[in-house]
Scaffold this active site. Structure first.
Site, PDB file in Angstrom:
ATOM      1  N   GLY A 226     124.428  89.007  -8.440  1.00 31.00           N
ATOM      2  CA  GLY A 226     123.729  89.894  -7.674  1.00 31.00           C
ATOM      3  C   GLY A 226     123.125  90.873  -9.015  1.00 31.00           C
ATOM      4  N   SER A 227     122.895  92.122  -8.123  1.00 33.01           N
ATOM      5  CA  SER A 227     122.747  93.497  -9.355  1.00 33.01           C
ATOM      6  C   SER A 227     123.813  93.635  -9.731  1.00 33.01           C
ATOM      7  CB  SER A 227     121.465  93.773  -8.449  1.00 33.01           C
ATOM      8  OG  SER A 227     122.833  94.657  -7.132  1.00 33.01           O
ATOM      9  N   GLY A 231     126.676  94.694  -7.697  1.00 34.52           N
ATOM     10  CA  GLY A 231     128.682  93.676  -8.826  1.00 34.52           C
ATOM     11  C   GLY A 231     129.445  94.464  -9.055  1.00 34.52           C
ATOM     12  N   GLU A 248     128.306  87.901 -12.129  1.00 29.12           N
ATOM     13  CA  GLU A 248     127.292  88.117 -13.262  1.00 29.12           C
ATOM     14  C   GLU A 248     125.734  88.453 -12.690  1.00 29.12           C
ATOM     15  OE1 GLU A 248     127.431  86.871 -16.039  1.00 29.12           O
ATOM     16  OE2 GLU A 248     129.119  85.403 -15.502  1.00 29.12           O
ATOM     17  N   GLU A 380     115.726  97.852 -15.769  1.00 28.11           N
ATOM     18  CA  GLU A 380     115.782  95.507 -14.890  1.00 28.11           C
ATOM     19  C   GLU A 380     114.661  95.844 -14.147  1.00 28.11           C
ATOM     20  OE1 GLU A 380     118.027  93.493 -12.299  1.00 28.11           O
ATOM     21  OE2 GLU A 380     117.974  91.542 -13.963  1.00 28.11           O
TER      22      GLU A 380
END
Ligand code: NDP
Length: 488
Positions: A226-227, A231, A248, A380
């Site tokens: 996830g983000s 995370g 991840e 992002e």
């Protein structure tokens, strides 16, 4: 469609007050389904059932466990179209991409079915005669799996398959945005004969069910995708109580195009990387670092390509790019487009797509003249937005590429092997491509990133098995009780 959670081998409707509306992002007036939200209290029940199931499942020989995964592979292969359609309708990616994701997940299932026949330890020499030393791999127990919405089939599959084949039982929380696809996966494992309790699915909210999984003392390991923000919090909470954790997280991936790059190949790769899956891929190409001699030509071609992309519902075969997944992401992407317009040059796009107000559609957007200080260069966006910066040479390209806090994927386009190899050495990412797009992963290859993109083991490949097992070192003295010399 099943519209509940799945516990102890049965579909279950939690009795909470909250419901989850599963909307079609291409037409938000269409409610695909409503799921009652599971709660933290359901996590206790899910863990208890998974603990009971572990007692039996962990003792099933690994090749026999593998056969369950294999049967799931065959069932999935028989319903690719239906799986792809559900994925397309709830997540929004176009049908061709949804099909691609289903096929990718099927490869992952195939791979881990094979791994069940190879759960190998290591045999190594002992320091003493008549002592045999080796290792075996043992499952961890109940594992917690928390997944995002952007690959709602492939990511759950690449966590569930290695966890199960290694002998663990799972408590799985899909993103609440994509519960339909998650339910389809669970249904396949059920039909494949997976014993009850081995795969417990709770459809609920992250801050409630997700957090309860991360904090549960009986969950031995947490695998999260996830983000970065969520995370890193998940990582520290789970690690503090001694659980094994892998996360991840986000990406900000660059394509570098040197002066000798094949321009057509770069354009093809960047169009795919930046606008494929509406830019909602962790491996999406969000930056192009192009040599000053070709930056103009590349920008022109990419602007033309972006203008030519047909935007529309994923189910329409004419569509080349679908909607953003939900209202929150839609607002976030539109916000970034405004930021980009303030700090760089808008070359095309920059807002909502005209005539498609029924869904969360945005224009494919290209920003030129982007500098490494700009937010659109560093953060992002997770939407169809490409930032182009001009570079003098490989050294500057590497400096720019490595400047961001993420480290997932990167690519270089050049005919010069020396430059390519210097890039492979110098780039700070987990996955490096030469004359290839930044996107993609394969079942047999480690997948994941460094810096704020990844903490913990890689996923897929044998790394997936390693994460979901502990290695036990065994010393067998067959010298008939003779004392071993430890004083060397
Ligand atoms: P989020 O971090 O918002 O959510 C991921 C999952 O975590 C969801 O199931 C969410 O539930 C859950 N969650 C939210 N809060 C908590 C919490 N406090 N404790 C435990 N779980 C929680 O990410 P997105 O779903 O928005 O996914 C997009 C992100 O995923 C992007 O940053 C993308 O780069 C990254 N990603 C990384 C990949 C990689 O391999 N590196 C691959 C794919 C995506 P809920 O949905 O209910 O909020």
């Amino acid at each position: 469609m099943k519209t509940g959670s799945y516990l102890d081998g049965a579909w279950y409707h939690p009795t909470s007050e909250r419901t989850i509306k599963n909307l079609d992002p291409a037409d938000t007036s269409e409610v695909l389904a409503e799921f009652p939200a599971a709660t933290a209290a359901d996590v206790d029940r899910a863990v208890a059932g998974a603990q009971a199931a572990f007692e039996t499942w962990s003792k099933v020989p690994a090749p026999e466990r593998a056969r369950v995964i294999w049967r799931a592979t065959e069932i999935a292969r028989g319903r690719v179209d239906a799986l792809a359609e559900a994925l397309c309708r709830e997540e929004g990616k176009i049908l061709r991409e949804a099909r691609g994701e289903i096929m990718k997940g099927i490869s992952v299932l195939e791979y881990y079915a094979g791994e069940g026949f190879r759960l190998q330890g290591r045999t190594l020499p002992a320091e003493t005669a008549d002592v045999f030393t080796y290792t075996i791999r043992r499952p961890l127990g109940v594992v917690g799996l928390v997944t995002p919405w952007n690959f709602p089939w492939a990511i759950p599959v690449w966590k569930v398959a290695p966890a199960l084949v290694a002998g663990n039982t799972c408590v799985f929380k899909p993103s609440e945005i994509t519960p339909w696809t998650a339910s389809n996966m669970v249904e396949i494992f059920e039909e494949a004969g997976l014993p009850k309790g081995c795969l417990q699915m709770l459809v609920g909210y992250g801050e409630d069910v997700g957090q309860a999984i991360v904090d549960h003392p009986a969950i031995a390991a947490v695998s999260f995708t996830g983000s970065t923000e969520t995370g890193l919090a998940v990582y520290s909470r789970a690690a503090r109580r001694g659980a094994k954790v892998t996360c991840e997280l986000g990406g900000k991936n660059a394509v570098i195009a040197l002066a000798d790059a094949d321009v057509d190949a770069v354009v093809g790769a960047v169009m795919n990387g930046a606008f494929g899956s509406t830019g909602q891929r962790c491996t999406a190409t969000s930056r192009l670092l192009a040599h000053e001699s070709i930056v103009g030509q590349l920008t022109e071609a990419l602007v033309e390509g972006a203008k030519g992309l047909k935007i529309g519902p994923g189910m329409d075969p004419a569509s080349a790019m679908g909607p953003i997944v939900d209202a929150q992401q839609f607002e976030s992407v539109l916000g970034y487009l405004e930021v980009g317009k303030q700090e760089a040059t808008l070359c095309t796009g920059g807002g909502k797509a005209a005539g498609l107000e029924q869904g969360y559609f945005v224009e494919p957007t290209v920003f030129g003249g982007v500098s490494p200080d700009h937010r659109v260069f560093n953060e992002e966006i997770f939407g169809p937005a490409l930032s182009i910066a001009s570079v003098k040479d490989l050294d500057q390209a590497l400096e720019y590429a490595n400047k961001v806090e993420y480290g997932l994927a990167a690519s270089i386009y050049t005919q010069d092997v020396g430059q390519a190899m210097r890039f492979v050495e110098g780039i700070e990412v987990g996955m490096v491509h030469v004359n290839e797009p930044t996107v993609g992963g394969e079942a047999q290859l480690p997948f994941g990133g460094i810096k704020k993109t990844g903490v913990g083991d890689r996923e897929m490949s044998t790394d997936g098995i390693n994460f979901f097992t502990e290695e036990k070192t065994v010393f067998v003295n067959y010298a008939g009780g003779a004392a071993r010399n430890f004083n060397r």
